[in-house]
Design an enzyme around this catalytic site. Structure first.
Site, PDB file in Angstrom:
ATOM      1  N   GLU A 128       0.861  -1.192   0.000  1.00 29.52           N
ATOM      2  CA  GLU A 128       0.000   0.000   0.000  1.00 29.52           C
ATOM      3  C   GLU A 128       0.888   1.230   0.000  1.00 29.52           C
ATOM      4  O   GLU A 128       2.109   1.128   0.205  1.00 29.52           O
ATOM      5  CB  GLU A 128      -0.964  -0.013   1.195  1.00 29.52           C
ATOM      6  CG  GLU A 128      -2.115  -0.993   0.980  1.00 29.52           C
ATOM      7  CD  GLU A 128      -3.099  -1.075   2.126  1.00 29.52           C
ATOM      8  OE1 GLU A 128      -3.007  -0.278   3.067  1.00 29.52           O
ATOM      9  OE2 GLU A 128      -3.968  -1.956   2.070  1.00 29.52           O
ATOM     10  N   HIS A 244      -9.108   9.850   2.531  1.00 32.43           N
ATOM     11  CA  HIS A 244      -8.653   8.757   1.668  1.00 32.43           C
ATOM     12  C   HIS A 244      -8.791   9.223   0.217  1.00 32.43           C
ATOM     13  O   HIS A 244      -9.831   9.753  -0.161  1.00 32.43           O
ATOM     14  CB  HIS A 244      -9.504   7.504   1.909  1.00 32.43           C
ATOM     15  CG  HIS A 244      -8.849   6.261   1.386  1.00 32.43           C
ATOM     16  ND1 HIS A 244      -8.701   6.021   0.037  1.00 32.43           N
ATOM     17  CD2 HIS A 244      -8.283   5.206   2.028  1.00 32.43           C
ATOM     18  CE1 HIS A 244      -8.090   4.858  -0.124  1.00 32.43           C
ATOM     19  NE2 HIS A 244      -7.819   4.349   1.067  1.00 32.43           N
ATOM     20  N   ARG A 290      -0.745   9.234   1.605  1.00 30.64           N
ATOM     21  CA  ARG A 290      -2.144   9.543   1.345  1.00 30.64           C
ATOM     22  C   ARG A 290      -2.481  11.021   1.241  1.00 30.64           C
ATOM     23  O   ARG A 290      -3.270  11.431   0.402  1.00 30.64           O
ATOM     24  CB  ARG A 290      -2.965   8.989   2.507  1.00 30.64           C
ATOM     25  CG  ARG A 290      -3.799   7.872   2.088  1.00 30.64           C
ATOM     26  CD  ARG A 290      -4.482   7.300   3.267  1.00 30.64           C
ATOM     27  NE  ARG A 290      -4.479   5.871   3.035  1.00 30.64           N
ATOM     28  CZ  ARG A 290      -5.017   4.992   3.827  1.00 30.64           C
ATOM     29  NH1 ARG A 290      -5.585   5.389   4.947  1.00 30.64           N
ATOM     30  NH2 ARG A 290      -4.999   3.724   3.532  1.00 30.64           N
ATOM     31  N   HIS A 351     -11.547   9.828   6.082  1.00 33.31           N
ATOM     32  CA  HIS A 351     -11.347   8.393   6.315  1.00 33.31           C
ATOM     33  C   HIS A 351     -10.884   8.078   7.738  1.00 33.31           C
ATOM     34  O   HIS A 351     -11.291   7.070   8.311  1.00 33.31           O
ATOM     35  CB  HIS A 351     -10.303   7.894   5.308  1.00 33.31           C
ATOM     36  CG  HIS A 351     -10.024   6.432   5.371  1.00 33.31           C
ATOM     37  ND1 HIS A 351     -11.002   5.479   5.196  1.00 33.31           N
ATOM     38  CD2 HIS A 351      -8.871   5.740   5.585  1.00 33.31           C
ATOM     39  CE1 HIS A 351     -10.466   4.268   5.298  1.00 33.31           C
ATOM     40  NE2 HIS A 351      -9.172   4.404   5.552  1.00 33.31           N
ATOM     41  N   ARG A 386      -1.422   9.210   8.920  1.00 31.92           N
ATOM     42  CA  ARG A 386      -1.257   7.788   9.216  1.00 31.92           C
ATOM     43  C   ARG A 386      -0.795   6.998   7.993  1.00 31.92           C
ATOM     44  O   ARG A 386      -1.304   7.187   6.885  1.00 31.92           O
ATOM     45  CB  ARG A 386      -2.590   7.214   9.699  1.00 31.92           C
ATOM     46  CG  ARG A 386      -2.550   5.731   9.988  1.00 31.92           C
ATOM     47  CD  ARG A 386      -3.867   5.249  10.536  1.00 31.92           C
ATOM     48  NE  ARG A 386      -4.944   5.412   9.584  1.00 31.92           N
ATOM     49  CZ  ARG A 386      -5.284   4.522   8.666  1.00 31.92           C
ATOM     50  NH1 ARG A 386      -4.628   3.382   8.564  1.00 31.92           N
ATOM     51  NH2 ARG A 386      -6.291   4.753   7.842  1.00 31.92           N
TER      52      ARG A 386
HETATM   53  C1  SIN Z   1      -7.504   0.935   2.421  1.00 29.39           C
HETATM   54  O1  SIN Z   1      -7.815  -0.236   2.230  1.00 29.39           O
HETATM   55  O2  SIN Z   1      -7.156   1.701   1.534  1.00 29.39           O
HETATM   56  C2  SIN Z   1      -7.600   1.465   3.803  1.00 29.39           C
HETATM   57  C3  SIN Z   1      -6.485   0.995   4.600  1.00 29.39           C
HETATM   58  C4  SIN Z   1      -6.249   1.963   5.718  1.00 29.39           C
HETATM   59  O3  SIN Z   1      -6.954   2.937   5.859  1.00 29.39           O
HETATM   60  O4  SIN Z   1      -5.291   1.746   6.448  1.00 29.39           O
END
Ligand code: SIN
Length: 531
Positions: A128, A244, A290, A351, A386
């Site tokens: 991620e 997000h 993010r 988010h 975060r």
């Molecule tokens: C996501 O699946 O993009 C969210 C994961 C997160 O917020 O840590």
């Protein structure tokens, strides 16, 4: 801010009372895991304002970050967390998080969670944003649900854990500077009740509902953080609210998360002119932190006059996508989007809240016996932004630490019933108001003025409006869940706005167009609010 100590008036002599060794508020991963990990057969209540399976954790898609790969290490996880946190992470807390991750994942697997495996016995690891290694364990794209289902079954099976659904925790009872239990509203009987205990854990999640667009469920109105503030707990980092980048933007659904794991699989962001734009904003392109991606999308939307951009994963096989992202695949298809052929329209939405109840690395607050865990807490692991998939991990690691601490406290404490708190009478009166309109206006105002891009003028405007509502509603008698939530939302919206106005710089998720630079000299520090 001038506020009443309690949301409602009450007289303990006339109320139903229950006594527990510990009371946990909230039923997401942090609350339920903490309850399950408390040693011994202690008498524990879990209070939850909806049904137990209604939480933000249940909706988590991506997974849990843990350095399991042989090329990875807690040190690298530490470094990535600090980089995303933009200079404001508490290093001690982050060390605890990354070092205790694998141990807690092991314990979690003991509850029978079916994480995806690369080969028998080896967990599959995905990527991620802002992670330098593949380190996200997952259960398809419904990781939160898989974990919560198993933990909740575990809690239901235990005789010492008493689950109180539709029980709204109104306020923390205190005596001097020590917790004495929780004043709650039983929604089924419309009665107020006292859950008495010298140990209370707040694990109620964040305040996503302060915003018009959020991936959070309806219940995320910041009730636990507000009750902590009324009781005198310190709150920290409230101005850091994470948006997000990729949330479905469809006329019928603007809250459904398209997991960052989709970008982890290579998905590209394109503006409505079909131009890929992220390489212009950051060297990590679509996998930048993010806050960077959310702001870049906002700029592209402004530039092109559009209310969305696109996420493109069409270069992957349909079969692969159906297997890897079954929930996203199906949900998009329900809205007529076949993600193996069509671009997904997306826009950023609220988010996660980095800020919350200030705690140390043991989950302790400044009130004796009062702990906080998960999104409701702020121990500095997220700093100003975060890192993806650190939140479920936070709930586990610090839930476990808190449970150990509670075990230690209970073992050292003499038994006996907690003393009764004094009652409260405020002289509040009935007053009519259009609840829904005020709530919607708070959400609109926060989105427009205290959202992804902020400035002094907009923040001052928001503060003034919120203050006006507080003057109008502060003295109103609160009698329903919607009333309680609205008071909590108003309180927190005011505190978030004040903190954002105070921080005259840009850092992580807090971006001020009138103070675009990060100012380490004045602002490499936390803003703490206390009643
Ligand atoms: C996501 O699946 O993009 C969210 C994961 C997160 O917020 O840590």
């Amino acid at each position: 801010m001038d506020i009443f100590r309690y949301l409602v008036d009450f007289d303990p002599r006339e109320m139903e009372k229950e006594y527990y060794d510990a009371v946990i508020i909230g039923s997401g991963i942090a609350g339920v895991y903490t309850a399950l990990e408390i040693p011994g057969e202690r008498n524990i209540a879990i209070l939850t304002k909806e049904s137990i399976d209604m939480s933000n954790s249940v909706l988590a898609q991506g997974g849990i970050a843990v350095s399991l790969d042989k090329e990875d290490s807690p040190e690298l996880h530490f470094k990535d967390t600090l980089y995303a946190g933009a200079g404001l992470c508490d290093e001690e807390s982050v060390w605890v998080l990354v070092n205790e991750a694998a141990f807690n994942i092991d314990r979690l697997c003991g509850f029978g969670i079916n994480f995806d495996q690369k080969s028998p016995g080896e967990l599959a690891l995905s990527r991620e944003a802002a992670h330098s290694k593949n380190r996200i364990i997952h259960a398809g794209d419904t990781t939160g649900k898989e974990i919560c289902d198993k933990l909740i079954s575990g809690a239901r099976a235990k005789k010492n854990i008493h689950i109180k659904e539709r029980t709204f925790a109104l306020d923390l009872l205190t005596e001097g500077n020590s917790a004495r239990g929780v004043l709650a509203f039983d929604e089924s009987s419309s009665a107020y009740k006292l859950y008495l205990s010298g140990i209370v854990v707040c694990a109620t999640g964040g305040y996503g509902q302060l915003y018009a667009g959020t991936t959070n469920p309806e219940v995320a109105t910041g009730d636990g953080i507000s009750l902590a503030y009324r009781a005198g707990a310190e709150l920290m980092d409230l101005e850091f609210v994470q948006f997000h980048p990729t949330v479905l933007y469809h006329p019928e659904n603007k809250n459904f998360l398209i997991s960052e794991a989709v970008r982890g699989e290579g998905a590209l962001l394109r503006n409505i002119r079909n131009e890929r734009f992220m390489p212009r904003y950051h060297e990590l392109a679509e996998l930048a932190p993010r806050d960077v991606v959310a702001r870049a999308i906002t700029r592209e939307m402004e530039k092109t006059g559009a209310d969305h951009v696109y996420l493109d994963i069409t270069f992957k096989d349909r079969e692969y996508l159906e297997n890897r992202f079954p929930n996203i695949f199906k949900t998009c298809l329900d809205y007529g989007i076949d993600i193996s052929r069509d671009y997904i329209p997306i826009a950023p939405a609220e988010h996660y809240c980095m800020g919350g109840i200030k705690t140390d690395t043991y989950g302790r607050t400044n009130i004796n016996g009062f702990f906080a865990c998960g999104e409701a807490a702020c121990n500095g692991i997220h700093g100003a932004n975060r890192l993806a998939s650190n939140s479920l991990l936070e709930g586990l690691v610090f839930g476990h630490i808190i449970s150990r601490e509670i075990g230690r406290l209970l073992a050292a404490r003499p038994g006996g019933e907690a003393s009764l708190p004094a009652g409260y009478s405020s002289g509040r009166r009935d007053r009519w108001m259009d609840e829904s309109e005020v709530r919607a206006d708070i959400q609109r105002t926060m989105t427009e003025k205290v959202g992804i891009v902020r400035d002094g003028k907009g923040l001052a405007h928001a503060r003034e409006k919120l203050e006006r509502y507080r003057t109008q509603l502060g003295h109103r008698r609160n009698e329903t869940v919607r009333h309680f939530e609205l008071q909590n939302m108003l309180l927190l919206a005011g505190l978030v706005t004040e903190s954002a106005l105070e921080r005259e710089e840009s850092r992580g998720a807090h971006y001020r167009r009138d103070f675009e630079k990060t100012d380490d000299v004045r602002w490499k520090r936390h803003i703490v609010k206390r009643r």
